[in-house]
Design an enzyme around this catalytic site. Structure first.
Site, PDB file in Angstrom:
ATOM      1  N   LYS A 186       0.867  -1.182   0.000  1.00  0.00           N
ATOM      2  CA  LYS A 186       0.000   0.000   0.000  1.00  0.00           C
ATOM      3  C   LYS A 186       0.895   1.219   0.000  1.00  0.00           C
ATOM      4  CE  LYS A 186      -4.028   1.886   0.297  1.00  0.00           C
ATOM      5  NZ  LYS A 186      -3.681   2.591  -0.967  1.00  0.00           N
TER       6      LYS A 186
ATOM      7  N   GLN B 183       7.297   3.895   3.855  1.00  0.00           N
ATOM      8  CA  GLN B 183       5.897   3.461   3.900  1.00  0.00           C
ATOM      9  C   GLN B 183       5.716   2.195   4.747  1.00  0.00           C
ATOM     10  OE1 GLN B 183       3.808   5.420   1.479  1.00  0.00           O
ATOM     11  NE2 GLN B 183       2.211   4.753   2.886  1.00  0.00           N
TER      12      GLN B 183
ATOM     13  N   LYS C 209       5.494   3.394   8.365  1.00  0.00           N
ATOM     14  CA  LYS C 209       4.305   4.229   8.522  1.00  0.00           C
ATOM     15  C   LYS C 209       3.055   3.345   8.570  1.00  0.00           C
ATOM     16  CE  LYS C 209       4.244   7.508   5.656  1.00  0.00           C
ATOM     17  NZ  LYS C 209       4.105   8.483   4.552  1.00  0.00           N
TER      18      LYS C 209
ATOM     19  N   LYS D 158       5.406   1.761  -3.133  1.00  0.00           N
ATOM     20  CA  LYS D 158       5.300   3.124  -3.674  1.00  0.00           C
ATOM     21  C   LYS D 158       5.564   3.047  -5.172  1.00  0.00           C
ATOM     22  CE  LYS D 158       4.702   7.440  -2.360  1.00  0.00           C
ATOM     23  NZ  LYS D 158       3.887   8.001  -1.277  1.00  0.00           N
TER      24      LYS D 158
ATOM     25  N   GLY E  35      -2.836   8.144  -4.327  1.00  0.00           N
ATOM     26  CA  GLY E  35      -2.188   9.337  -4.889  1.00  0.00           C
ATOM     27  C   GLY E  35      -0.974   9.768  -4.081  1.00  0.00           C
ATOM     28  N   ASP E  36      -0.244  10.716  -4.615  1.00  0.00           N
ATOM     29  CA  ASP E  36       0.876  11.384  -3.930  1.00  0.00           C
ATOM     30  C   ASP E  36       1.089  12.669  -4.725  1.00  0.00           C
ATOM     31  OD1 ASP E  36       3.156  10.858  -1.795  1.00  0.00           O
ATOM     32  OD2 ASP E  36       4.225  11.606  -3.530  1.00  0.00           O
TER      33      ASP E  36
ATOM     34  N   THR F   4      -4.666  13.265   5.144  1.00  0.00           N
ATOM     35  CA  THR F   4      -3.261  13.434   5.515  1.00  0.00           C
ATOM     36  C   THR F   4      -3.072  14.737   6.288  1.00  0.00           C
ATOM     37  OG1 THR F   4      -2.693  12.224   3.516  1.00  0.00           O
ATOM     38  CG2 THR F   4      -0.892  13.312   4.664  1.00  0.00           C
TER      39      THR F   4
ATOM     40  N   ASN G  52      -2.386  18.957  -1.661  1.00  0.00           N
ATOM     41  CA  ASN G  52      -3.413  18.254  -0.889  1.00  0.00           C
ATOM     42  C   ASN G  52      -3.103  18.263   0.610  1.00  0.00           C
ATOM     43  OD1 ASN G  52      -3.976  15.260   0.340  1.00  0.00           O
ATOM     44  ND2 ASN G  52      -5.734  16.056  -0.774  1.00  0.00           N
TER      45      ASN G  52
ATOM     46  N   SER H  89      -6.903   5.495   3.657  1.00  0.00           N
ATOM     47  CA  SER H  89      -6.946   4.613   2.482  1.00  0.00           C
ATOM     48  C   SER H  89      -7.299   3.195   2.909  1.00  0.00           C
ATOM     49  CB  SER H  89      -5.583   4.583   1.780  1.00  0.00           C
ATOM     50  OG  SER H  89      -5.471   5.664   0.885  1.00  0.00           O
TER      51      SER H  89
END
Ligand code: NDP
Length: 447
Positions: free
Chosen positions: A92, A113, A116, A128, A167-168, A212, A243, A379
């Protein structure tokens, strides 16, 4: 070999095997530094090549992304997906579209990630992806053709039980829409669990857009509380205006703080009276314009093409733009001007030197892998809703996010104290994130 020698031998090997990837080296170095503390206390975490396996992605995909621009010219970009660690669940992590993207950047992001996602307490592994495609200045039709070509390859490697991108930087609701459409068409599978950050009428979750930024503020609020402070009346600098930054600004102002500056890659805007977030949303999310438009439309805002956004006196700094945007000099400026709290909305925005300054100058610092985990956590909540074909209310989802962020803060604070580094949230986050993944990897054998 003692722990120090063991870790530095391993790190030197990693540098050789992953040459030319400075961001990846930086992310690994920071985690290994904290892991020395764990290994001294619990040496079994070095068994079965655990550290080497943790730093080697399970799978790295690099692919060609050809597409035709509006002039009929063929363009060729490079696509990436790094499936780093699936010990806790399906990979993820987001997709980043930015001209600076390369394998090392995707590996650094994928590595972060893992920890996290572990900190969220939800069953998700780390990954990622992205491309060196630059969405700036492209027409909608060009963005769509690029996304379709990108997904034509990526769809072979993802799925709701395998790998679930989001997204990023450069990938928002519009891009997720085009990617999802092409996925459904090619895979002939119309379940929505394959991507998160979807639109609300086709499987998206309320609060994902805000998650976020809001999550960052919820965690920072807990950090402030632990030191007897609140956001009420605080002056806050937020870098970026994408964002993460926008929703961080919205939430801190809701909690009674004033956002005194924000930025984009063209410069920064000083806003002594606070930010009109609705106006900023319209400019950035709807019109897709630069921050200079904000200055010409809102009174009392000043644009600076030069100098540092971190030079203003503030109580709290929230870097929400990109990696290594806050260096040692910026950290000293913040400290000299009275800043007492820094929390990272972006991934790795503070350089190692900046983090050293925060330690020396007693600035309370929450690293991104804890502070910005609200996006991926929500997410995962979107995945839960998709799996049960349900959709939850804003209040319920926001409450789940709030609890997750408060719990992350409690965990990193307690872990730092347990390992003798009270108040060092970098160490707390690295160790707490690591132990859960490491325990799962040890239980699952050498794979
Ligand atoms: P966006 O693309 O929405 O926004 C990025 C913002 O940062 C833009 O305002 C951009 O300006 C600015 N920016 C980029 N590079 C620089 C720079 N060198 N100097 C100043 N400003 C810069 O991305 P997101 O808000 O989604 O992501 C921001 C950060 O948060 C990234 O590090 C990302 O990895 C991280 N993150 C994002 C999550 C999410 O859910 N979206 C989750 C967790 C972390 P410009 O428009 O000029 O390029």
């Amino acid at each position: 070999m003692n722990v120090e020698e063991q870790v530095s031998t391993y790190y030197n090997m990693l540098l050789k095997r992953n040459a030319g990837e400075p961001e990846f080296h930086q992310a690994v170095a920071e985690v290994l530094d904290s892991l020395k503390i764990v290994l001294k206390k619990d040496p079994h975490y070095a068994d079965y090549g655990l550290i080497q396996r943790l730093c080697e992605p399970e799978r790295q995909l690099i692919f060609r992304v050809p597409w035709v621009d509006d002039q009929g010219v063929v363009q060729v970009n490079r696509g990436f997906r790094v499936q780093f660690n699936s010990a806790l669940g399906p990979y993820k992590g987001g997709l980043r579209f930015h001209p600076s993207v390369n394998l090392g950047i995707i590996k650094f992001l994928g590595f972060e990630q893992i920890f996290k996602n572990s900190l969220t307490g939800l069953p998700i592994g780390g990954g990622k992806g992205g491309s060196d495609f630059d969405p700036k200045g492209k027409s909608d039709a060009e963005i769509m053709r690029f996304c379709q070509s990108f997904m034509t390859e990526l769809q072979r490697h993802i799925g709701e039980y395998r790998d679930v991108p989001a997204g990023d930087i450069g990938v928002g609701g519009r891009e997720i829409g085009y990617l999802f459409g092409q996925y459904r068409r090619l895979a002939n599978q119309h379940e929505s669990g394959v991507l998160t950050g979807k639109g609300l009428t086709w499987g998206g979750s309320l609060v994902r857009t805000e998650a976020t930024g809001y999550g960052l503020v919820y965690l920072t609020k807990e950090m402030l509380k632990s030191h007897g402070e609140t956001f009420e009346g605080a002056k806050v600098i937020v870098s970026g205006s994408g964002n993460v930054a926008i929703y961080a600004m919205e939430k801190v102002q809701e909690l009674g703080a004033t956002v005194i500056a924000f930025s984009d890659s063209s410069g920064w805007v000083e806003t002594p009276n606070g930010v009109d977030v609705e106006k900023l949303k319209e400019i950035k999310e709807v019109r897709r314009e630069r921050v200079t438009s904000y200055v010409s439309e809102v009174e009392g805002a000043t644009f600076h093409a030069e100098g540092s956004i971190w030079s203003l006196p503030c109580d709290v700094a929230l870097p929400c733009a990109t990696q290594n945007e806050l260096d040692g000099e910026a950290a000293r400026l913040l400290a000299d001007n009275g800043c007492r709290f820094v929390a990272e909305g972006a991934n790795m925005p503070s350089t190692p030197e900046a983090i050293e300054v925060f330690r020396e100058r007693k600035i309370h610092f929450a690293p991104g892998k804890a502070a910005n985990a609200g996006g991926v956590a929500t997410s995962a909540l979107e995945m839960q809703q998709n799996a049960s074909r349900d959709s939850w209310s804003f209040e319920y989802t926001d409450d789940r996010l709030h609890k997750i962020m408060a719990n992350i803060f409690k965990t990193i604070e307690a872990t730092a104290a347990e390992y003798g580094h009270d108040g060092d949230y970098v160490i707390g986050a690295n160790i707490a994130g690591f132990k859960k993944v490491a325990d799962a990897m040890l239980a699952q054998g050498v794979i």
